[in-house]
Design a protein around this motif. Structure first.
Motif, PDB file in Angstrom:
ATOM      1  N   ASP A 195     -11.195  15.634   6.336  1.00 53.16           N
ATOM      2  CA  ASP A 195     -12.535  15.370   5.858  1.00 53.16           C
ATOM      3  C   ASP A 195     -12.624  15.751   4.391  1.00 53.16           C
ATOM      4  O   ASP A 195     -12.115  16.796   3.982  1.00 53.16           O
ATOM      5  CB  ASP A 195     -13.561  16.164   6.665  1.00 53.16           C
ATOM      6  N   SER A 196     -13.249  14.900   3.605  1.00 51.78           N
ATOM      7  CA  SER A 196     -13.344  15.139   2.169  1.00 51.78           C
ATOM      8  C   SER A 196     -14.674  14.612   1.666  1.00 51.78           C
ATOM      9  O   SER A 196     -15.308  13.758   2.300  1.00 51.78           O
ATOM     10  CB  SER A 196     -12.190  14.458   1.428  1.00 51.78           C
ATOM     11  N   GLU A 197     -15.102  15.129   0.514  1.00 49.79           N
ATOM     12  CA  GLU A 197     -16.341  14.668  -0.099  1.00 49.79           C
ATOM     13  C   GLU A 197     -16.207  13.238  -0.626  1.00 49.79           C
ATOM     14  O   GLU A 197     -17.204  12.600  -0.924  1.00 49.79           O
ATOM     15  CB  GLU A 197     -16.736  15.604  -1.241  1.00 49.79           C
ATOM     16  N   ILE A 198     -14.984  12.762  -0.778  1.00 54.25           N
ATOM     17  CA  ILE A 198     -14.750  11.378  -1.203  1.00 54.25           C
ATOM     18  C   ILE A 198     -14.004  10.626  -0.101  1.00 54.25           C
ATOM     19  O   ILE A 198     -13.109   9.834  -0.359  1.00 54.25           O
ATOM     20  CB  ILE A 198     -13.975  11.318  -2.541  1.00 54.25           C
ATOM     21  N   GLY A 199     -14.375  10.907   1.139  1.00 52.71           N
ATOM     22  CA  GLY A 199     -13.687  10.300   2.268  1.00 52.71           C
ATOM     23  C   GLY A 199     -13.748   8.790   2.285  1.00 52.71           C
ATOM     24  O   GLY A 199     -12.787   8.121   2.680  1.00 52.71           O
ATOM     25  N   VAL A 200     -14.878   8.220   1.838  1.00 51.87           N
ATOM     26  CA  VAL A 200     -15.008   6.756   1.798  1.00 51.87           C
ATOM     27  C   VAL A 200     -13.988   6.151   0.830  1.00 51.87           C
ATOM     28  O   VAL A 200     -13.313   5.169   1.148  1.00 51.87           O
ATOM     29  CB  VAL A 200     -16.441   6.363   1.391  1.00 51.87           C
ATOM     30  N   LEU A 201     -13.858   6.769  -0.342  1.00 50.58           N
ATOM     31  CA  LEU A 201     -12.904   6.251  -1.326  1.00 50.58           C
ATOM     32  C   LEU A 201     -11.471   6.421  -0.850  1.00 50.58           C
ATOM     33  O   LEU A 201     -10.633   5.526  -1.051  1.00 50.58           O
ATOM     34  CB  LEU A 201     -13.112   6.973  -2.664  1.00 50.58           C
ATOM     35  N   LEU A 202     -11.171   7.545  -0.209  1.00 53.73           N
ATOM     36  CA  LEU A 202      -9.815   7.745   0.306  1.00 53.73           C
ATOM     37  C   LEU A 202      -9.485   6.747   1.402  1.00 53.73           C
ATOM     38  O   LEU A 202      -8.357   6.238   1.469  1.00 53.73           O
ATOM     39  CB  LEU A 202      -9.668   9.177   0.825  1.00 53.73           C
ATOM     40  N   PHE A 203     -10.461   6.466   2.250  1.00 55.25           N
ATOM     41  CA  PHE A 203     -10.233   5.489   3.320  1.00 55.25           C
ATOM     42  C   PHE A 203      -9.862   4.122   2.739  1.00 55.25           C
ATOM     43  O   PHE A 203      -8.886   3.495   3.171  1.00 55.25           O
ATOM     44  CB  PHE A 203     -11.485   5.377   4.186  1.00 55.25           C
ATOM     45  N   PHE A 204     -10.625   3.670   1.753  1.00 51.38           N
ATOM     46  CA  PHE A 204     -10.343   2.354   1.187  1.00 51.38           C
ATOM     47  C   PHE A 204      -9.107   2.362   0.295  1.00 51.38           C
ATOM     48  O   PHE A 204      -8.444   1.333   0.144  1.00 51.38           O
ATOM     49  CB  PHE A 204     -11.561   1.841   0.416  1.00 51.38           C
ATOM     50  N   ALA A 205      -8.778   3.510  -0.284  1.00 55.42           N
ATOM     51  CA  ALA A 205      -7.547   3.595  -1.060  1.00 55.42           C
ATOM     52  C   ALA A 205      -6.326   3.393  -0.168  1.00 55.42           C
ATOM     53  O   ALA A 205      -5.371   2.693  -0.543  1.00 55.42           O
ATOM     54  CB  ALA A 205      -7.471   4.946  -1.775  1.00 55.42           C
ATOM     55  N   PHE A 206      -6.352   3.976   1.036  1.00 57.10           N
ATOM     56  CA  PHE A 206      -5.223   3.820   1.951  1.00 57.10           C
ATOM     57  C   PHE A 206      -5.249   2.454   2.643  1.00 57.10           C
ATOM     58  O   PHE A 206      -4.197   1.836   2.843  1.00 57.10           O
ATOM     59  CB  PHE A 206      -5.225   4.941   2.983  1.00 57.10           C
ATOM     60  N   SER A 207      -6.429   1.992   3.035  1.00 63.45           N
ATOM     61  CA  SER A 207      -6.496   0.705   3.734  1.00 63.45           C
ATOM     62  C   SER A 207      -6.096  -0.458   2.832  1.00 63.45           C
ATOM     63  O   SER A 207      -5.567  -1.465   3.309  1.00 63.45           O
ATOM     64  CB  SER A 207      -7.902   0.479   4.288  1.00 63.45           C
ATOM     65  N   SER A 208      -6.339  -0.338   1.529  1.00 66.68           N
ATOM     66  CA  SER A 208      -5.964  -1.420   0.619  1.00 66.68           C
ATOM     67  C   SER A 208      -4.458  -1.561   0.474  1.00 66.68           C
ATOM     68  O   SER A 208      -3.982  -2.588  -0.015  1.00 66.68           O
ATOM     69  CB  SER A 208      -6.593  -1.187  -0.755  1.00 66.68           C
ATOM     70  N   LEU A 209      -3.692  -0.547   0.894  1.00 66.19           N
ATOM     71  CA  LEU A 209      -2.235  -0.650   0.825  1.00 66.19           C
ATOM     72  C   LEU A 209      -1.691  -1.701   1.787  1.00 66.19           C
ATOM     73  O   LEU A 209      -0.548  -2.139   1.638  1.00 66.19           O
ATOM     74  CB  LEU A 209      -1.595   0.710   1.136  1.00 66.19           C
ATOM     75  N   GLY A 210      -2.488  -2.080   2.784  1.00 69.28           N
ATOM     76  CA  GLY A 210      -2.039  -3.107   3.718  1.00 69.28           C
ATOM     77  C   GLY A 210      -1.776  -4.453   3.066  1.00 69.28           C
ATOM     78  O   GLY A 210      -1.041  -5.289   3.620  1.00 69.28           O
ATOM     79  N   VAL A 211      -2.358  -4.687   1.890  1.00 64.76           N
ATOM     80  CA  VAL A 211      -2.111  -5.944   1.171  1.00 64.76           C
ATOM     81  C   VAL A 211      -0.641  -6.080   0.814  1.00 64.76           C
ATOM     82  O   VAL A 211      -0.068  -7.174   0.857  1.00 64.76           O
ATOM     83  CB  VAL A 211      -2.994  -6.009  -0.095  1.00 64.76           C
ATOM     84  N   TYR A 212       0.000  -4.949   0.497  1.00 65.43           N
ATOM     85  CA  TYR A 212       1.405  -5.005   0.091  1.00 65.43           C
ATOM     86  C   TYR A 212       2.308  -5.445   1.229  1.00 65.43           C
ATOM     87  O   TYR A 212       3.314  -6.127   1.005  1.00 65.43           O
ATOM     88  CB  TYR A 212       1.849  -3.640  -0.430  1.00 65.43           C
ATOM     89  N   SER A 213       1.987  -5.059   2.460  1.00 66.09           N
ATOM     90  CA  SER A 213       2.804  -5.479   3.602  1.00 66.09           C
ATOM     91  C   SER A 213       2.749  -6.988   3.786  1.00 66.09           C
ATOM     92  O   SER A 213       3.765  -7.624   4.075  1.00 66.09           O
ATOM     93  CB  SER A 213       2.344  -4.766   4.864  1.00 66.09           C
ATOM     94  N   VAL A 214       1.564  -7.575   3.601  1.00 58.86           N
ATOM     95  CA  VAL A 214       1.421  -9.029   3.729  1.00 58.86           C
ATOM     96  C   VAL A 214       2.197  -9.741   2.628  1.00 58.86           C
ATOM     97  O   VAL A 214       2.930 -10.716   2.873  1.00 58.86           O
ATOM     98  CB  VAL A 214      -0.066  -9.415   3.693  1.00 58.86           C
ATOM     99  N   LEU A 215       2.062  -9.259   1.404  1.00 61.03           N
ATOM    100  CA  LEU A 215       2.754  -9.886   0.281  1.00 61.03           C
ATOM    101  C   LEU A 215       4.267  -9.752   0.410  1.00 61.03           C
ATOM    102  O   LEU A 215       5.015 -10.719   0.177  1.00 61.03           O
ATOM    103  CB  LEU A 215       2.283  -9.263  -1.029  1.00 61.03           C
ATOM    104  N   LEU A 216       4.733  -8.578   0.798  1.00 63.73           N
ATOM    105  CA  LEU A 216       6.170  -8.377   0.958  1.00 63.73           C
ATOM    106  C   LEU A 216       6.734  -9.218   2.100  1.00 63.73           C
ATOM    107  O   LEU A 216       7.856  -9.734   2.003  1.00 63.73           O
ATOM    108  CB  LEU A 216       6.461  -6.895   1.204  1.00 63.73           C
ATOM    109  N   ALA A 217       5.977  -9.355   3.183  1.00 64.73           N
ATOM    110  CA  ALA A 217       6.441 -10.163   4.311  1.00 64.73           C
ATOM    111  C   ALA A 217       6.610 -11.621   3.911  1.00 64.73           C
ATOM    112  O   ALA A 217       7.612 -12.267   4.263  1.00 64.73           O
ATOM    113  CB  ALA A 217       5.465 -10.039   5.479  1.00 64.73           C
TER     114      ALA A 217
END
Length: 358
Positions: free
Chosen positions: A112-134
């Motif tokens: 849990d963090s005071e910037i939990g929303v930003l951390l969530f989207f920072a990690f979830s946006s990494l999924g774009v790289y898996s699609v591009l690499l595939a």
């Protein structure tokens, strides 16, 4: 002398225990969700659906998993093998990692963090790289076309998705997901106070999870399944699990931010997630697919201006409310370091009273 080995062992044991529980908590709902989707689609289309393996077809997901694991992997000629194998594993790891930021109870959040929303989207946006690499590693024109479509769609809608979270965060006064849930316990569900934002957030969730009517990256009639066209056996299963895990993840995020999260009870929290997941399937059964130009136009020409407008409106409302409400000076002293007190006194203290108006 402090022995560090028991401490390291306890930390590693805690991490391993948490990761195993997290994986099973994510995989079991994904398995049953895939069967539920096929049963709902069959009901809408007036057919039976899976009904052979297990009672009412409940073990069909287990049979599919065993089949995919036992199936021989077929690797096309000319692929970048290391990147080809890494992409689906990375997609699944990103999906599981995002769960550590979501609170599913008052004490059931791993990070849990005071910037939990930003951390969530920072990690979830990494999924774009898996699609591009595939798509890039598959050495196929259909795969790379599907990957480019997916990357353009995901990046476009991630910008608007983050804008839609500004009104709830401003109303709650924090970007912590647990803090947003606690704020809704006495402010009410934000789906009512931020109804236009919640409706747009739901539509953007469909685009972020590649669901109908925004499943252009997997347009079967045009790209023969898109970026994962060259995948089979267990590598395809990883992409499949990542997609359905993302759907449950986004349903949980919507419930946390707009539907009060776990503030009512754990049972109602689970029921709200199930209803959101059911709506995903119902939308898939009812709506046709958008054209790609309509998809991008909806994002940049409609949702982006509306998102900026609602974020600005929420900022103005929350600012006017906070500046018109008198705050006792003792509260300000409690959260202020002693070295900054002279500047606070000179700037905030009104000349006519002993209160600070913020």
């Amino acid at each position: 002398m402090f022995n560090i080995f028991p401490f390291c062992f306890s930390v590693l044991y805690y991490l391993f225990h948490s990761i195993v529980i997290l994986i099973f908590q994510a995989l079991i709902p994904v398995a049953f969700y895939s069967v539920l989707e096929r049963k709902i689609m069959a009901s809408v289309q007036r057919r039976r659906g899976p009904n052979v393996v297990g009672f009412w077809g409940s073990l069909q997901a287990a049979a599919d998993g065993v089949k995919l694991m036992a199936k021989e992997g077929i690797y096309p000629r000319g692929i970048l093998f290391s990147v080809y194998v890494f992409a689906p594993i990375f997609a699944l790891v990103v999906s599981f990692t995002c769960w550590i930021f979501l609170p599913v109870g008052s004490s059931s959040v791993l990070f849990d963090s005071e910037i939990g929303v930003l951390l969530f989207f920072a990690f979830s946006s990494l999924g774009v790289y898996s699609v591009l690499l595939a798509g890039w590693a598959s050495y196929s024109k259909y795969a790379i076309m599907g990957a480019l479509r997916a990357v353009a769609q995901l990046i476009s809608y991630e910008v608007v998705l983050l804008l839609m979270l500004f009104p709830p965060a401003l109303l709650a006064g924090t970007m912590s997901l647990a803090g947003i849930v606690e704020a809704q316990s006495y402010q009410g569900w934000y789906v009512f106070t931020c109804l236009p934002t919640a409706m747009m957030f739901y539509v953007i969730m469909l685009a972020e999870t590649n669901r109908t009517p925004f499943d252009l990256p997997e347009a079967e009639a045009e790209l023969v399944s898109g970026f994962n066209v060259e995948y089979s056996s267990i590598t395809f299963a990883f992409f499949f699990l990542a997609e359905y895990c993302n759907m449950i993840l986004m349903a949980t995020l919507f419930t946390t931010i707009f539907l009060g999260g776990w503030s009512d009870s754990l049972f109602l929290f689970t029921l709200k997630i199930i209803l959101i997941c059911y709506s995903f399937v119902f939308v898939r059964a009812l709506l046709p697919r958008f054209r790609y130009d309509q998809l991008i136009s909806l994002c940049w020409e409609v949702y982006l201006p509306l998102g900026l407008g609602f974020a600005t409106l929420a900022l103005g409302i929350t600012s006017s409310i906070s500046f018109s409400t008198p705050v006792p000076y003792s509260i300000l002293l409690e959260y202020t370091h002693q070295e900054t007190l002279p500047y606070i006194n000179a700037y905030f203290t009104p000349k006519h009273s002993g209160e600070v108006f913020m």
